[in-house]
Scaffold this motif. Structure first.
Motif, PDB file in Angstrom:
ATOM      1  N   PHE A 119       0.866  -1.164   0.000  1.00 14.47           N
ATOM      2  CA  PHE A 119       0.000   0.000   0.000  1.00 14.47           C
ATOM      3  C   PHE A 119       0.906   1.217   0.000  1.00 14.47           C
ATOM      4  CE2 PHE A 119      -1.954   3.482   2.372  1.00 14.47           C
ATOM      5  CZ  PHE A 119      -3.123   3.658   1.664  1.00 14.47           C
ATOM      6  N   SER A 120       0.602   2.185  -0.847  1.00 12.55           N
ATOM      7  CA  SER A 120       1.376   3.425  -0.870  1.00 12.55           C
ATOM      8  C   SER A 120       0.432   4.571  -1.198  1.00 12.55           C
ATOM      9  CB  SER A 120       2.489   3.334  -1.913  1.00 12.55           C
ATOM     10  OG  SER A 120       3.324   4.464  -1.824  1.00 12.55           O
ATOM     11  N   GLN A 121       0.568   5.661  -0.462  1.00  9.57           N
ATOM     12  CA  GLN A 121      -0.313   6.798  -0.670  1.00  9.57           C
ATOM     13  C   GLN A 121       0.431   8.093  -0.389  1.00  9.57           C
ATOM     14  OE1 GLN A 121      -3.756   6.728  -1.579  1.00  9.57           O
ATOM     15  NE2 GLN A 121      -3.348   8.893  -1.866  1.00  9.57           N
TER      16      GLN A 121
ATOM     17  N   THR B  39      -1.386  -4.751  14.188  1.00  7.03           N
ATOM     18  CA  THR B  39      -2.167  -3.600  13.722  1.00  7.03           C
ATOM     19  C   THR B  39      -2.137  -2.469  14.745  1.00  7.03           C
ATOM     20  OG1 THR B  39      -3.594  -5.059  12.432  1.00  7.03           O
ATOM     21  CG2 THR B  39      -4.448  -2.861  12.931  1.00  7.03           C
ATOM     22  N   GLU B  40      -2.291  -2.802  16.021  1.00  4.29           N
ATOM     23  CA  GLU B  40      -2.298  -1.761  17.051  1.00  4.29           C
ATOM     24  C   GLU B  40      -0.938  -1.093  17.185  1.00  4.29           C
ATOM     25  OE1 GLU B  40      -3.803  -3.695  20.535  1.00  4.29           O
ATOM     26  OE2 GLU B  40      -5.851  -3.697  19.777  1.00  4.29           O
ATOM     27  N   ARG B  41       0.130  -1.881  17.123  1.00  6.77           N
ATOM     28  CA  ARG B  41       1.465  -1.288  17.189  1.00  6.77           C
ATOM     29  C   ARG B  41       1.714  -0.414  15.967  1.00  6.77           C
ATOM     30  NH1 ARG B  41       4.923  -6.441  17.767  1.00  6.77           N
ATOM     31  NH2 ARG B  41       6.664  -5.014  17.453  1.00  6.77           N
ATOM     32  N   ALA B  42       1.314  -0.909  14.780  1.00 10.40           N
ATOM     33  CA  ALA B  42       1.505  -0.142  13.548  1.00 10.40           C
ATOM     34  C   ALA B  42       0.726   1.164  13.585  1.00 10.40           C
ATOM     35  CB  ALA B  42       1.091  -0.976  12.341  1.00 10.40           C
ATOM     36  N   GLU B  43      -0.457   1.146  14.172  1.00  8.70           N
ATOM     37  CA  GLU B  43      -1.262   2.360  14.267  1.00  8.70           C
ATOM     38  C   GLU B  43      -0.508   3.448  15.030  1.00  8.70           C
ATOM     39  OE1 GLU B  43      -5.680   3.828  15.772  1.00  8.70           O
ATOM     40  OE2 GLU B  43      -4.966   1.824  16.314  1.00  8.70           O
ATOM     41  N   LEU B  44       0.084   3.084  16.151  1.00  9.99           N
ATOM     42  CA  LEU B  44       0.839   4.057  16.937  1.00  9.99           C
ATOM     43  C   LEU B  44       2.081   4.541  16.196  1.00  9.99           C
ATOM     44  CD1 LEU B  44       0.628   2.340  20.441  1.00  9.99           C
ATOM     45  CD2 LEU B  44      -0.558   4.406  19.702  1.00  9.99           C
ATOM     46  N   VAL B  45       2.783   3.618  15.548  1.00 14.06           N
ATOM     47  CA  VAL B  45       4.011   3.982  14.832  1.00 14.06           C
ATOM     48  C   VAL B  45       3.696   4.894  13.653  1.00 14.06           C
ATOM     49  CG1 VAL B  45       5.919   3.067  13.449  1.00 14.06           C
ATOM     50  CG2 VAL B  45       5.283   1.956  15.606  1.00 14.06           C
ATOM     51  N   VAL B  46       2.686   4.540  12.859  1.00 18.69           N
ATOM     52  CA  VAL B  46       2.310   5.380  11.710  1.00 18.69           C
ATOM     53  C   VAL B  46       1.854   6.749  12.189  1.00 18.69           C
ATOM     54  CG1 VAL B  46       0.620   5.672   9.842  1.00 18.69           C
ATOM     55  CG2 VAL B  46       1.800   3.491  10.122  1.00 18.69           C
ATOM     56  N   ALA B  47       1.074   6.798  13.260  1.00 18.75           N
ATOM     57  CA  ALA B  47       0.612   8.087  13.782  1.00 18.75           C
ATOM     58  C   ALA B  47       1.792   8.976  14.159  1.00 18.75           C
ATOM     59  CB  ALA B  47      -0.301   7.875  14.988  1.00 18.75           C
ATOM     60  N   GLU B  48       2.782   8.414  14.826  1.00 19.31           N
ATOM     61  CA  GLU B  48       3.938   9.196  15.252  1.00 19.31           C
ATOM     62  C   GLU B  48       4.791   9.626  14.059  1.00 19.31           C
ATOM     63  OE1 GLU B  48       6.441  11.428  17.267  1.00 19.31           O
ATOM     64  OE2 GLU B  48       4.618  10.579  18.093  1.00 19.31           O
TER      65      GLU B  48
ATOM     66  N   VAL C 172      -4.514   1.430   9.380  1.00 20.56           N
ATOM     67  CA  VAL C 172      -5.341   0.488  10.131  1.00 20.56           C
ATOM     68  C   VAL C 172      -6.323  -0.211   9.197  1.00 20.56           C
ATOM     69  CG1 VAL C 172      -7.162   0.317  11.890  1.00 20.56           C
ATOM     70  CG2 VAL C 172      -5.104   1.663  12.334  1.00 20.56           C
ATOM     71  N   ASN C 173      -6.950   0.538   8.302  1.00 18.20           N
ATOM     72  CA  ASN C 173      -7.905  -0.048   7.363  1.00 18.20           C
ATOM     73  C   ASN C 173      -7.235  -1.106   6.475  1.00 18.20           C
ATOM     74  OD1 ASN C 173     -10.579  -0.079   6.102  1.00 18.20           O
ATOM     75  ND2 ASN C 173      -9.480   0.716   4.328  1.00 18.20           N
ATOM     76  N   GLU C 174      -6.055  -0.789   5.949  1.00 14.56           N
ATOM     77  CA  GLU C 174      -5.353  -1.748   5.089  1.00 14.56           C
ATOM     78  C   GLU C 174      -4.960  -2.992   5.866  1.00 14.56           C
ATOM     79  OE1 GLU C 174      -4.718  -1.858   1.721  1.00 14.56           O
ATOM     80  OE2 GLU C 174      -6.123  -0.182   1.749  1.00 14.56           O
TER      81      GLU C 174
ATOM     82  N   SER D  35      -7.913  -5.149   6.484  1.00 12.02           N
ATOM     83  CA  SER D  35      -8.365  -5.826   5.256  1.00 12.02           C
ATOM     84  C   SER D  35      -7.423  -6.958   4.854  1.00 12.02           C
ATOM     85  CB  SER D  35      -8.513  -4.824   4.109  1.00 12.02           C
ATOM     86  OG  SER D  35      -7.251  -4.419   3.618  1.00 12.02           O
ATOM     87  N   TRP D  36      -6.175  -6.882   5.293  1.00 16.79           N
ATOM     88  CA  TRP D  36      -5.202  -7.944   5.012  1.00 16.79           C
ATOM     89  C   TRP D  36      -5.217  -9.025   6.107  1.00 16.79           C
ATOM     90  CZ3 TRP D  36      -0.727  -3.974   4.113  1.00 16.79           C
ATOM     91  CH2 TRP D  36      -0.885  -3.362   2.873  1.00 16.79           C
ATOM     92  N   ASP D  37      -6.115  -8.914   7.065  1.00 14.98           N
ATOM     93  CA  ASP D  37      -6.198  -9.859   8.192  1.00 14.98           C
ATOM     94  C   ASP D  37      -4.898  -9.937   8.980  1.00 14.98           C
ATOM     95  OD1 ASP D  37      -8.882 -10.544   7.781  1.00 14.98           O
ATOM     96  OD2 ASP D  37      -8.322 -11.987   6.223  1.00 14.98           O
ATOM     97  N   ALA D  38      -4.247  -8.815   9.159  1.00 23.60           N
ATOM     98  CA  ALA D  38      -3.039  -8.774   9.993  1.00 23.60           C
ATOM     99  C   ALA D  38      -3.447  -9.001  11.445  1.00 23.60           C
ATOM    100  CB  ALA D  38      -2.340  -7.429   9.848  1.00 23.60           C
ATOM    101  N   PRO D  39      -2.579  -9.607  12.252  1.00 24.47           N
ATOM    102  CA  PRO D  39      -2.908  -9.841  13.658  1.00 24.47           C
ATOM    103  C   PRO D  39      -3.203  -8.515  14.389  1.00 24.47           C
ATOM    104  CG  PRO D  39      -0.895 -10.995  13.058  1.00 24.47           C
ATOM    105  CD  PRO D  39      -1.253 -10.117  11.902  1.00 24.47           C
ATOM    106  N   PRO D  40      -4.133  -8.540  15.335  1.00 24.76           N
ATOM    107  CA  PRO D  40      -4.498  -7.306  16.051  1.00 24.76           C
ATOM    108  C   PRO D  40      -3.324  -6.637  16.763  1.00 24.76           C
ATOM    109  CG  PRO D  40      -6.090  -9.036  16.511  1.00 24.76           C
ATOM    110  CD  PRO D  40      -4.972  -9.666  15.733  1.00 24.76           C
ATOM    111  N   ASP D  41      -2.408  -7.421  17.346  1.00 29.48           N
ATOM    112  CA  ASP D  41      -1.292  -6.791  18.050  1.00 29.48           C
ATOM    113  C   ASP D  41      -0.393  -6.042  17.074  1.00 29.48           C
ATOM    114  OD1 ASP D  41      -0.311  -9.415  17.129  1.00 29.48           O
ATOM    115  OD2 ASP D  41       1.516  -8.912  18.229  1.00 29.48           O
TER     116      ASP D  41
END
Length: 187
Positions: A15-17, A47-56, A34-36, A39-45
């Motif tokens: 995914f690139s935007q 996804t949650e870590r990635a959400e914080l990292v991407v936000a920062e 988070v949406n991507e 949709s890829w069925d990534a594990p919740p842990d």
């Protein structure tokens, strides 16, 4: 005749935007990531870590890497069998390279701790030049039981960042939580 057939590895999902260098663009980067991942069925842990990292990282791109008229790019690459995620955030300010700040427990500054959180959440991160004048912050996250607790269905458990960082951080209690709680709690 009875040779095992070579099974090609499952392709990485990409995914690139390109996003605007505004607070709205940083927020959109987090929501899109988070949406991507969901949709890829990534594990919740993961996804949650990635959400914080991407936000920062997106917030840093907007705050420190902004050049008028130029945006920043979010790129995700997820390999399902390995449950490995690569995150890249590219901005236009190659002269503004991030560094982990020294920890100052008595500091009441509102900022300056985001990269400490990123370093605690990811397996590895670095900064690379992006020609002609930008930079790319790269982070790698793998799913695993480093942060999860079987007692609460695999959701993230509260872990003191000092424990994750491997060194004491007196005066500040910052926690990695379940994605719905305050992640920076001061006593």
């Amino acid at each position: 005749m009875n040779q095992a057939l070579h099974q090609p590895a499952a392709p990485a999902r990409m995914f690139s935007q390109l996003l605007s260098s505004t607070p709205r663009g940083a927020r959109l980067a987090r929501l899109l990531a988070v949406n991507e991942l969901q949709s890829w069925d990534a594990p919740p842990d993961l996804t949650e870590r990635a959400e914080l990292v991407v936000a920062e990282l997106a917030s840093n791109a907007v705050r420190h890497g902004r050049v008028p008229g130029r945006g920043f790019r979010l790129t995700l690459a997820y390999t399902p069998p390995a449950q490995h995620l690569s995150i890249e955030v590219t901005d236009a300010r190659g002269d503004q390279r991030p560094e982990l700040p020294p920890y100052e427990p008595a500091s009441l500054a509102e900022g300056g701790r985001g990269l400490l959180l990123v370093a605690a959440l990811v397996d590895d991160w670095d900064c690379a030049p992006y020609p002609p004048s930008g930079k790319t912050i790269r982070a790698a996250i793998s799913a695993g039981d480093r942060f999860t607790s079987p007692a609460n269905g695999g959701a993230l458990r509260l872990v003191p960042v000092a424990q994750l960082a491997g060194r004491p951080l007196p005066g500040v209690q910052a926690f990695v939580g379940d994605g719905r709680t305050d992640h920076s709690i001061r006593p």
